[in-house]
Scaffold this active site. Sequence first.
Site, PDB file in Angstrom:
ATOM      1  N   ILE A 136       0.902  -1.155   0.000  1.00  0.00           N
ATOM      2  CA  ILE A 136       0.000   0.000   0.000  1.00  0.00           C
ATOM      3  C   ILE A 136       0.939   1.202   0.000  1.00  0.00           C
ATOM      4  O   ILE A 136       1.561   1.512   1.006  1.00  0.00           O
ATOM      5  CB  ILE A 136      -0.952  -0.004   1.215  1.00  0.00           C
ATOM      6  CG1 ILE A 136      -1.857  -1.231   1.175  1.00  0.00           C
ATOM      7  CG2 ILE A 136      -1.783   1.284   1.235  1.00  0.00           C
ATOM      8  CD1 ILE A 136      -2.805  -1.373   2.358  1.00  0.00           C
ATOM      9  N   PRO A 137       1.081   1.862  -1.149  1.00  0.00           N
ATOM     10  CA  PRO A 137       2.220   2.760  -1.402  1.00  0.00           C
ATOM     11  C   PRO A 137       2.144   4.151  -0.753  1.00  0.00           C
ATOM     12  O   PRO A 137       2.083   5.167  -1.441  1.00  0.00           O
ATOM     13  CB  PRO A 137       2.233   2.855  -2.920  1.00  0.00           C
ATOM     14  CG  PRO A 137       0.804   2.711  -3.307  1.00  0.00           C
ATOM     15  CD  PRO A 137       0.220   1.729  -2.328  1.00  0.00           C
ATOM     16  N   CYS A 138       2.219   4.181   0.560  1.00  0.00           N
ATOM     17  CA  CYS A 138       2.208   5.468   1.251  1.00  0.00           C
ATOM     18  C   CYS A 138       3.483   6.271   0.964  1.00  0.00           C
ATOM     19  O   CYS A 138       3.496   7.491   1.133  1.00  0.00           O
ATOM     20  CB  CYS A 138       1.997   5.272   2.751  1.00  0.00           C
ATOM     21  SG  CYS A 138       3.148   4.130   3.525  1.00  0.00           S
ATOM     22  N   HIS A 139       4.523   5.611   0.485  1.00  0.00           N
ATOM     23  CA  HIS A 139       5.754   6.314   0.135  1.00  0.00           C
ATOM     24  C   HIS A 139       5.557   7.236  -1.073  1.00  0.00           C
ATOM     25  O   HIS A 139       6.375   8.116  -1.315  1.00  0.00           O
ATOM     26  CB  HIS A 139       6.898   5.326  -0.133  1.00  0.00           C
ATOM     27  CG  HIS A 139       6.624   4.357  -1.233  1.00  0.00           C
ATOM     28  ND1 HIS A 139       5.874   3.211  -1.048  1.00  0.00           N
ATOM     29  CD2 HIS A 139       6.985   4.364  -2.542  1.00  0.00           C
ATOM     30  CE1 HIS A 139       5.800   2.553  -2.192  1.00  0.00           C
ATOM     31  NE2 HIS A 139       6.462   3.237  -3.126  1.00  0.00           N
ATOM     32  N   ARG A 140       4.466   7.068  -1.805  1.00  0.00           N
ATOM     33  CA  ARG A 140       4.186   7.892  -2.988  1.00  0.00           C
ATOM     34  C   ARG A 140       3.434   9.168  -2.642  1.00  0.00           C
ATOM     35  O   ARG A 140       2.967   9.873  -3.535  1.00  0.00           O
ATOM     36  CB  ARG A 140       3.397   7.086  -4.018  1.00  0.00           C
ATOM     37  CG  ARG A 140       4.163   5.884  -4.545  1.00  0.00           C
ATOM     38  CD  ARG A 140       3.369   5.105  -5.568  1.00  0.00           C
ATOM     39  NE  ARG A 140       4.027   3.834  -5.848  1.00  0.00           N
ATOM     40  CZ  ARG A 140       3.401   2.734  -6.204  1.00  0.00           C
ATOM     41  NH1 ARG A 140       2.085   2.732  -6.354  1.00  0.00           N
ATOM     42  NH2 ARG A 140       4.064   1.613  -6.415  1.00  0.00           N
TER      43      ARG A 140
END
Length: 173
Positions: A136-140
């Site tokens: 779940i790409p919270c780094h984006r």
Amino acid sequence: MYYQTNYGSPIGNMVIVCDEEKSHIIGMWFERQKYFLGGLKEEPVMQEDIPVLRKALDWLDAYFAGKKPLISELPLAPEGGKFRQDVWDILCEIPYGSVTTYGEIAKKMAAKMGRRTMSAQAVGGAVAHNPISVVIPCHRVLGTGGGLTGYAGGIDKKIKLLEHEGVEWNTIR
């Protein structure tokens, strides 16, 4: 009871946790990250031979090998309230190599909730508590103007993940 396995990623060791039924991934954290094992009611038991955990390891192998595995390839069941779940669903819509801002997610959440506005800080809190890092790409998610604000795993890991995906984050401003 929860079950875990460990993964040695190129940017740090990770812990992957599945539910009691051994059917869904409920957590994936970098060791020592903020909110590490957050929300779990008990310590997970190490058991590496569980198919859903093996599937998560394969997903991470593909990701770090430069492939773009689909989020839908993993059965995910992050634990959290409706607001957090809705924010995490929006995170899953951010494509590889792309970024968005907390403010943009706040606009989407406001529209979803039938409100005129939504606090970017409230969204930031939900993003920070994402229990399934990388997938779940919270780094984006960036701050206003492209700032590298907040990442529970550490800004250094956020930078490495964005660079791995080909995002030239330092030119976004």
